[in-house]
Motif scaffolding. Sequence first.
Motif, PDB file in Angstrom:
ATOM      1  N   HIS A   1      -3.829  69.633  -8.729  1.00 35.48           N
ATOM      2  CA  HIS A   1      -5.276  69.413  -8.801  1.00 35.48           C
ATOM      3  C   HIS A   1      -6.057  70.393  -7.932  1.00 35.48           C
ATOM      4  CE1 HIS A   1      -5.731  65.068 -10.541  1.00 35.48           C
ATOM      5  NE2 HIS A   1      -5.100  65.893 -11.346  1.00 35.48           N
TER       6      HIS A   1
ATOM      7  N   CYS B   1      -0.173  70.972  -4.904  1.00 35.97           N
ATOM      8  CA  CYS B   1      -0.916  70.028  -5.731  1.00 35.97           C
ATOM      9  C   CYS B   1      -1.444  70.725  -6.981  1.00 35.97           C
ATOM     10  CB  CYS B   1      -2.074  69.442  -4.922  1.00 35.97           C
ATOM     11  SG  CYS B   1      -3.103  68.287  -5.865  1.00 35.97           S
TER      12      CYS B   1
ATOM     13  N   CYS C   1      -6.260  65.687  -1.405  1.00 35.57           N
ATOM     14  CA  CYS C   1      -6.950  64.876  -2.424  1.00 35.57           C
ATOM     15  C   CYS C   1      -6.197  63.604  -2.786  1.00 35.57           C
ATOM     16  CB  CYS C   1      -7.221  65.708  -3.668  1.00 35.57           C
ATOM     17  SG  CYS C   1      -5.748  66.135  -4.637  1.00 35.57           S
TER      18      CYS C   1
ATOM     19  N   TYR D   1      -3.631  63.137  -4.553  1.00 37.19           N
ATOM     20  CA  TYR D   1      -3.008  63.098  -5.879  1.00 37.19           C
ATOM     21  C   TYR D   1      -1.492  63.053  -5.729  1.00 37.19           C
ATOM     22  CZ  TYR D   1      -1.748  64.433 -10.662  1.00 37.19           C
ATOM     23  OH  TYR D   1      -1.210  64.456 -11.930  1.00 37.19           O
ATOM     24  N   ARG D   2      -0.832  62.218  -6.551  1.00 37.46           N
ATOM     25  CA  ARG D   2       0.625  62.077  -6.493  1.00 37.46           C
ATOM     26  C   ARG D   2       1.267  62.657  -7.747  1.00 37.46           C
ATOM     27  NH1 ARG D   2       2.168  56.244  -3.701  1.00 37.46           N
ATOM     28  NH2 ARG D   2       0.679  56.394  -1.962  1.00 37.46           N
ATOM     29  N   GLN D   3       2.339  63.379  -7.553  1.00 41.05           N
ATOM     30  CA  GLN D   3       3.099  63.949  -8.658  1.00 41.05           C
ATOM     31  C   GLN D   3       4.496  63.326  -8.670  1.00 41.05           C
ATOM     32  OE1 GLN D   3       1.867  68.438  -9.117  1.00 41.05           O
ATOM     33  NE2 GLN D   3       1.925  67.974  -6.940  1.00 41.05           N
TER      34      GLN D   3
END
Length: 257
Positions: free
Chosen positions: A94, A92, A113, A115-117
């Motif tokens: 982040h 990640c 967290c 969060y998507r990439q």
Amino acid sequence: MSKLSLAYIFHQQQLLVDQNFNLPEVESLASDLYFHAGDQVIARDLLADEDIPAGLQLVAIRQLLTVWTIQQFEQASRAIQLLEWRRNHKFCSHCGHATEAHVNEHAMVCPACRYRQYPRVQPCVITLITRGNDEILLAKNAKNKSNMYGLIAGFVEVGETLEEAVRRETFEEVGLKLKNIQYLASQPWPFPSNLMIAFRAEYAGGEIQLQEEEISDAQFFKFDQLPEIPFKGSIAYAMIKHVIDGHPVADDTREWL
């Protein structure tokens, strides 16, 4: 017995194909990348200690451009870019936690967290510049050791339009001003993850001044006196033939001319 999948198996910028440049069919692995949920088309990397199966060979992607259709090349381009994206997003950005591949879409998800990439492409403009009715600007890349001349090209910068990128790259590399900028076509270019966006423009003024770290030579050539140009299958070749022969860059079946 499990159903075989059509496989894009890569070793760096080379693809595993048979003697007729067809893809192999293999048993799927849990680590394979699927193009769409439930389909039978997968992509994977050839492992370092993995032997090349009998009857197959590794062929450079660029070479396949000359023998494959647009659709075949675009599918291979999609495969290699998705593999590259997955390799580069194992953690990640982040929080640094290890990511996991999303089940239903192309996204690397952080379980910590959330969060998507997602995969990203890098837009590049490539421009064919004419002067009068019988001259075309061709440039030689400073890093190119051959005698091949190509077109002015470069990455689009944050906050600028495609047309602004065309003007900026041309002025930076050869010091010329343009007019009548027109969109022609586009082509995925997986080296490593670019989208080539083709334009045609006319010379408006200025003297050629080389950006020497990028361009070693640039000249206006008569249509009947061209130097060595990019290979068939590349969008640069199609653009040049478009101007010389008056044909569209791609025909109705999306074959490069």
